[in-house]
Design an enzyme around this catalytic site. Structure first.
Site, PDB file in Angstrom:
ATOM      1  N   TRP A 114       0.839  -1.206   0.000  1.00 26.46           N
ATOM      2  CA  TRP A 114       0.000   0.000   0.000  1.00 26.46           C
ATOM      3  C   TRP A 114       0.868   1.247   0.000  1.00 26.46           C
ATOM      4  O   TRP A 114       0.385   2.332  -0.278  1.00 26.46           O
ATOM      5  CB  TRP A 114      -0.976  -0.008   1.178  1.00 26.46           C
ATOM      6  CG  TRP A 114      -0.416   0.553   2.456  1.00 26.46           C
ATOM      7  CD1 TRP A 114       0.321  -0.112   3.381  1.00 26.46           C
ATOM      8  CD2 TRP A 114      -0.548   1.901   2.935  1.00 26.46           C
ATOM      9  NE1 TRP A 114       0.667   0.724   4.402  1.00 26.46           N
ATOM     10  CE2 TRP A 114       0.140   1.967   4.166  1.00 26.46           C
ATOM     11  CE3 TRP A 114      -1.177   3.050   2.462  1.00 26.46           C
ATOM     12  CZ2 TRP A 114       0.214   3.149   4.907  1.00 26.46           C
ATOM     13  CZ3 TRP A 114      -1.091   4.217   3.214  1.00 26.46           C
ATOM     14  CH2 TRP A 114      -0.401   4.258   4.423  1.00 26.46           C
TER      15      TRP A 114
ATOM     16  N   SER B 223     -12.194  12.707  -0.418  1.00 23.00           N
ATOM     17  CA  SER B 223     -11.791  13.047   0.951  1.00 23.00           C
ATOM     18  C   SER B 223     -11.675  14.538   1.139  1.00 23.00           C
ATOM     19  O   SER B 223     -12.071  15.085   2.171  1.00 23.00           O
ATOM     20  CB  SER B 223     -10.436  12.435   1.280  1.00 23.00           C
ATOM     21  OG  SER B 223     -10.507  11.061   1.249  1.00 23.00           O
TER      22      SER B 223
ATOM     23  N   HIS C 169       9.837   6.580   9.123  1.00 22.61           N
ATOM     24  CA  HIS C 169       9.512   5.387   8.336  1.00 22.61           C
ATOM     25  C   HIS C 169      10.697   4.981   7.464  1.00 22.61           C
ATOM     26  O   HIS C 169      10.616   4.013   6.721  1.00 22.61           O
ATOM     27  CB  HIS C 169       8.309   5.651   7.435  1.00 22.61           C
ATOM     28  CG  HIS C 169       7.062   5.962   8.204  1.00 22.61           C
ATOM     29  ND1 HIS C 169       6.155   5.008   8.566  1.00 22.61           N
ATOM     30  CD2 HIS C 169       6.580   7.123   8.700  1.00 22.61           C
ATOM     31  CE1 HIS C 169       5.164   5.562   9.239  1.00 22.61           C
ATOM     32  NE2 HIS C 169       5.390   6.849   9.339  1.00 22.61           N
TER      33      HIS C 169
ATOM     34  N   THR D 123       0.243  12.291  23.357  1.00 27.89           N
ATOM     35  CA  THR D 123      -0.536  11.052  23.329  1.00 27.89           C
ATOM     36  C   THR D 123      -0.701  10.521  24.745  1.00 27.89           C
ATOM     37  O   THR D 123      -1.789  10.079  25.136  1.00 27.89           O
ATOM     38  CB  THR D 123       0.151   9.991  22.447  1.00 27.89           C
ATOM     39  OG1 THR D 123       0.549  10.624  21.229  1.00 27.89           O
ATOM     40  CG2 THR D 123      -0.762   8.844  22.133  1.00 27.89           C
TER      41      THR D 123
ATOM     42  N   ARG E  91       8.199  -8.516   6.960  1.00 29.55           N
ATOM     43  CA  ARG E  91       6.805  -8.402   6.546  1.00 29.55           C
ATOM     44  C   ARG E  91       6.696  -8.637   5.045  1.00 29.55           C
ATOM     45  O   ARG E  91       7.692  -8.709   4.338  1.00 29.55           O
ATOM     46  CB  ARG E  91       6.248  -7.019   6.919  1.00 29.55           C
ATOM     47  CG  ARG E  91       6.921  -5.883   6.204  1.00 29.55           C
ATOM     48  CD  ARG E  91       6.544  -4.540   6.781  1.00 29.55           C
ATOM     49  NE  ARG E  91       5.212  -4.124   6.352  1.00 29.55           N
ATOM     50  CZ  ARG E  91       4.825  -2.851   6.262  1.00 29.55           C
ATOM     51  NH1 ARG E  91       5.664  -1.880   6.580  1.00 29.55           N
ATOM     52  NH2 ARG E  91       3.624  -2.544   5.870  1.00 29.55           N
TER      53      ARG E  91
END
Lengths: 374, 193, 527
Positions: free
Chosen positions: C143, C172, C305, C330, C452
């Site tokens: 993705w 969106s 990332h 957070t 992954r």
């Protein structure tokens, strides 16, 4: 149906054996065999315990509320909805914890970026779907392909202990030496990872990255590609063999000598049978993943070679496809990846296996001439 | 209600302006990134031809190893390698090295070498005064050539850098029309196979 | 499904037209909200089916069900459909239904655009899903569609994928503009910004994030389109481009996108926990500031990332520090939720169960996020199942449990009936157990070294993969129960009072249940 039943049986058998032989409920990262990997392991454990401690406090308060302050137990709600002191405290305390955590993390990171002079420089190049290791100073290099048989992958036979983590030619390095890796790629982005070293670096086409390691203990260390690179991304293992210095020196001498022998192989006179034998091995390593061991391919993406015009008609067209690849298709150029002897063997094999009995052969010398023709 | 409409129109106007702005910003990231990379020397992108009126200071007390590696891009059949794999240089001293290239195919081909330097922290201090990578290289069928590179390592290079590796990846830039015509035959035969 | 919708429609006595045209031409925020929610649930089931294929293949080592090529298409489509088809539209649906009722507005500010922004979505997903049947198959590059795997090496369907992303982006953006216009212009008199429910606040901030980053996504796919079809070289090293640039631009969109998927859930949970604690939300103002801080920080952390792509030391340090900083706001939010529960009078109906699970499991996802932020350690975690575990802990019990909690909380208001509490609690417990069984072992797999996006794995990973697959099947099957519960609730059940939850606060509970087709035609007075 019978084939399916057989497969299911093999599957079940394999899984039973593997779960007995390989029962491996590893929960945590392993410390590894390099200074870097040990430091990373230390950081990992520190931050893990910090998280556990915070979790115990926060979830402790939460569960206490859940059990003690239930409406069903007649709890009467309080009405407080802010407390500046508490709110400032729980902003500052996590901040301080984070700053403390950053100190060792920064130190480790600076170690990982250390640029002190290295003893050995190895260029690691990612290809779809194999690695190439070039020993820059010694001026030799080779490809490292997975050797896991298709039969094991498709559950037709029992899987071996190093399933998917085995290669024909591992990288060989000495222990206790600073090894510098220069990482790049030929086609798409790959990533070279050996968990035991704490080394992971992306291989990016057109760009060169560097990283380094110094291995404490001899051994065989396994990893694999960690950046999605297409169809066989999961079948691109990394195997590194760390040996004492004298063993390494002997290995380098052997490599240099075998490069010389390879050149001799090119000039040797070959028989069809010799080429077929060598060709079968080369085919299974380099071609069978797409064109299948039975030569039937997986059309339309991977055409069959059995009975194909390329494999039974004009020899030059066949040479061209194998040596130069077909642009715009998954067929790669093998001209640089395989030696002349291997190219000749695999082409001869394709022209004579699976009923393609052309009886034709091409010698390494002819391949050499083809590659160098004007 | 018209008051309502006007304020809606104002909000929509501002939002659309931001959308257009951010779309443009996405594209602006491309040159911005290049500027960033050049200014900070990140990502190992070496700069174009170095031109300086001042003579660079020499530092004979330091030795930097400059190492060369070469590889081909996908489906690039040329033979391409550095003539020497590494040289030791003093900062400030112009050095010439050669890369060997040969086109073994039966067609004239054009190639472009893409440079990359590691560690990227050294990029700012590596000056090329002459390089085959500034232009495309065209070789006739079977032709071979030694391509020169002249570079100077800046004396200001940080002390912790001892070794620079300059990598070239050679990409096929032949006129796609000519090449695809040549390859067309291969593809059709392959499909039939 | 249409039978359900019709029954639903008949409950309202004035307003809606009959038949299909009602749904095609509707400008009613409640109709559009329902359509968004139904659409997103359909996508959730489709994306979930793909996850089942993935987990079935990974049940055992070896290739048994699908070929690697199709496996890659499944992981890619699963990610795209869940992110753009399930989570984002579900929150837009909730926004459509609830924001006007929470701020005392008669409808969304731009009703016709609202209709458009919904109907673009089925078009976009029809295109995206049709790529599965195209020659060469669907997108197979993950993705995150990193170049050059998605450009030079992408399948022919990539162009359709790009077109679908463009349409989703437009949808969106239109939805976000509508939310902003509604919140800024249509608040009832006396509803000042700092009196707005937190769900409205988090959506306002989310909408700004959408406006800021969806155009960047559109930009990056446009560059891909040009590289593929018009011979440019934005990401192609051969032409002087840079594959790493793709990742910078993508994650400049991608990281705020992560918060787009979680902030509205923060808002919903901040409504639900006080309601079932019968106690006002602790630290309302600090909650609003924390959300703002998270949103701002999300723009300066994208390269976390990309710790392994070879960014220089200074860059690694900057992005590590900035990322760790996000833990502070957070943390404030989690502490506030716990403080809200502390000394309340708690009861545990389905919305509260999902909300409490949200807090616990999202916090676990936050912890693994903090671990991933430590750059040196990330060299070991990056692109392993540890990352998969992390983002599924943030997205499944985060975004998705947030959506379930909201659905159970507001279903009585939408349908006029109470849902079946026993079934709903069964749904919760099965989901909770299934989800943890599916995703917790992935932490262990990642730490043990499993990368992954692989269709097959080395034997030492076999045991936990089997456990994980069993959990995933359990979680997947359980979601059919949710469908049943909702259908049952729409069709009938115990009549819901205007305010079915004792501790609930807010304007939506002053309306009758089900909410009439048109509400707040005259704005309510807010003290």
């Amino acid at each position: 149906m019978r084939v399916h039943a057989k497969r299911a049986g093999a599957l079940l058998g394999a899984s039973l054996v593997s779960s007995q032989a390989m029962a491996d409920w590893t929960l945590n990262m392993a410390p590894g065999v390099t200074g870097t990997s040990n430091e990373i392991y230390g950081l990992h454990m520190t931050i893990l315990w910090i998280c556990v401690a915070i979790g115990i406090v926060v979830f402790g308060v939460m569960f206490w509320s859940i059990f003690a302050h239930r409406k069903s137990k007649g709890s009467k709600p309080a009405h407080f909805h802010e407390n500046t002191v508490v709110e400032i405290l729980w902003t500052i305390i996590p901040f301080v914890i984070l700053v403390l955590m950053c100190i060792p993390a920064t130190a480790t990171l600076m170690d990982m970026y250390d640029s002190e002079e290295s003893d050995i420089d190895i260029k690691v190049t990612g290809y779809q779907w194999k690695w190439k290791y070039d020993y820059i100073n010694e001026e030799f290099g080779y490809f490292s392909n997975t050797t896991t048989p298709q039969d094991e992958i498709y559950n037709r036979v029992e899987k071996n202990e190093h399933y998917l983590r085995e290669v024909d030619n591992p990288m060989v390095v000495p222990v206790d030496k600073k090894i510098r890796f220069l990482v790049t790629a030929n086609d798409v982005i790959h990533s070279w990872w050996v968990p035991a070293f704490g080394v992971k670096k992306d291989a990016i086409p057109g760009f060169i990255n560097e990283t380094w390691t110094r291995i404490d203990e001899p051994g065989i260390y396994r990893g694999q590609c960690t950046e999605l690179c297409g169809r066989l991304h999961g079948f691109m293992p990394v195997v590194v063999k760390a040996v004492p210095q004298d063993e390494y020196d002997a290995w380098v001498a052997e490599q240099v000598a075998s490069a010389e022998r390879e050149r001799e192989l090119t000039s040797k006179d070959w028989t069809l049978a010799e080429l077929m034998e060598r060709g079968e091995g080369v085919y299974n390593t380099n071609c069978a993943a797409c064109h299948q061991a039975n030569g039937e391919g997986m059309p339309p993406t991977f055409p069959a070679l059995k009975g194909s015009r390329i494999a039974i008609e004009d020899m030059n067209a066949h040479l061209d496809v194998v040596v130069n690849g077909v642009s715009g298709s998954p067929m790669q150029a093998f001209g640089e990846q395989l030696s002349e002897a291997d190219l000749a063997a695999v082409i001869t094999y394709e022209r004579n296996a699976w009923g393609n009995d052309t009886g034709e052969m091409v010698t390494p010398k002819e391949v050499f001439d083809y590659k160098n023709k004007e | 209600m018209t008051e309502q409409r006007r304020s809606n129109a104002r909000v929509v106007g501002w939002c659309l302006a931001s959308v257009v702005g951010m779309f443009a910003f996405g594209f602006a990231l491309v040159p911005l990134y290049d500027v960033f990379c050049e200014a900070l020397g990140i990502n190992g992108k070496t700069q174009g031809r170095y031109e300086s009126t001042t003579v660079l200071e020499r530092d004979d007390n330091r030795t930097i190893t400059v190492q060369f590696v070469a590889q081909n891009g996908p489906e690039m059949p040329w033979e391409f390698r550095p003539v020497v794999t590494s040289v030791k240089v003093h900062p400030g001293e112009p050095t010439t090295v050669n890369f060997f290239a040969r086109n073994p195919t039966g067609l004239a081909m054009t190639a472009q070498a893409v440079p990359s330097l590691s560690p990227s922290e050294g990029t700012l201090y590596f000056h090329k005064t002459e390089c085959f990578c500034f232009n495309q290289q065209k070789l006739e069928a079977g032709e071979s050539v030694n391509m020169p590179l002249v570079f100077i390592v800046d004396a200001a290079i940080p002390a912790e850098i001892h070794k620079l590796t300059l990598s070239y990846t050679l990409y096929d830039q032949s006129d796609p029309a000519a090449v695809s015509a040549a390859e067309q035959t291969q593809i059709t035969t392959n499909d039939n196979g | 499904m249409s039978a359900v919708i019709d029954t639903h429609a008949q409950d309202h006595h004035h307003g809606p037209a009959k038949g299909f045209t009602r749904w095609l031409y509707t400008t009613n925020h409640k109709d559009i909200g329902s359509m968004y929610l139904i659409f997103s649930f359909a996508m959730f089931l489709l994306g979930g089916t793909m996850a089942m294929v993935i987990r079935a293949e990974l049940f055992q080592p070896g290739l048994q069900i699908v070929e690697p090529e199709f496996f890659n298409q499944m992981t890619t489509m699963h990610g795209l459909i869940m992110v753009f088809g399930a989570v984002m539209p579900a929150f837009v649906g909730l926004a459509n239904w609830m924001i006007p009722m929470m701020i005392g507005a008669p409808d969304m500010a731009l009703p016709r655009m609202n209709n458009w922004s919904f109907w673009l979505l089925p078009a976009a997903f029809l295109i995206l899903i049709s790529t599965l049947f195209m020659p060469g198959g669907a997108p197979n590059f993950g993705w995150t569609f990193y170049a050059p795997l998605s450009t030079t090496y992408g399948p022919p369907s990539t162009t359709f994928f790009i077109f679908a992303v463009h349409i989703m982006g437009v949808s969106s953006i239109m939805g976000a503009i509508n939310v902003i216009a509604t919140i800024l212009n249509l608040r009832a008199p006396g509803m000042t910004l700092m009196k707005m429910p937190l769900f409205v606040w988090t959506w306002l901030i989310t909408a700004f994030l959408l406006i800021a980053v969806m155009p960047v996504l559109a930009g990056v796919v446009t560059m891909m389109l040009m590289d593929i079809n018009f011979g440019t070289s934005f990401f192609n090293a051969a032409g002087g481009g840079d594959p790493v640039l793709f990742q910078h631009v993508f994650w400049f969109f991608g990281h705020p996108e992560v918060y787009i998927m979680i902030l509205p859930a923060f808002g919903a949970v901040s409504e639900i926990i006080p309601a079932f604690s019968r106690k006002p939300l602790f630290g309302y103002a600090s909650m609003v500031y924390a959300v703002g801080a998270i949103a701002l920080l999300s723009f300066v952390v994208w390269a976390h990332h990309m710790f392994t792509v070879g960014i220089p030391l200074a860059g690694e340090l900057f992005f590590m520090y900035a990322t760790m900083l996000i833990a502070v706001p957070t943390g404030v939010k989690v502490f506030n939720w716990v403080a809200t529960m502390f000394r309340g009078a708690l009861s545990f109906e389905a919305p509260m169960l999902f909300a409490v699970a949200f807090v616990i499991l999202f916090t676990i996802g936050g912890f693994s996020g903090l671990m991933l932020a430590v750059a040196p350690a990330d060299f070991q975690y990056h692109d392993t199942y540890f990352v998969v575990a992390h983002f599924h802990y943030v997205l499944v019990p985060g975004a998705i449990f947030g959506i379930f909690a909201s659905a159970y909380y507001w279903l009585p208001k939408w349908t006029g009936h109470m849902y079946d509490e026993t079934l709903a609690q069964t749904h919760f417990w099965l989901s909770f157990v299934g989800m943890n069984l599916a995703f917790f072992p992935m932490h262990f797999l990642g730490l043990a070294g499993m990368p992954r996006r692989i269709p097959d794995y080395a034997l030492q990973f076999a045991d936990f993969n089997m456990v994980s697959s069993i959990g995933a099947f359990m979680f997947g099957a359980t979601q059919l129960l949710f469908l049943f519960i909702v259908v049952k609730c729409v069709r009938g059940g115990e009549k819901a009072a205007a305010k079915p939850w004792e501790g609930a606060e807010g304007l939506e509970w002053t309306l009758p249940s089900p909410a009439p087709y048109h509400t707040f035609a005259t704005p309510p007075e807010i003290k």
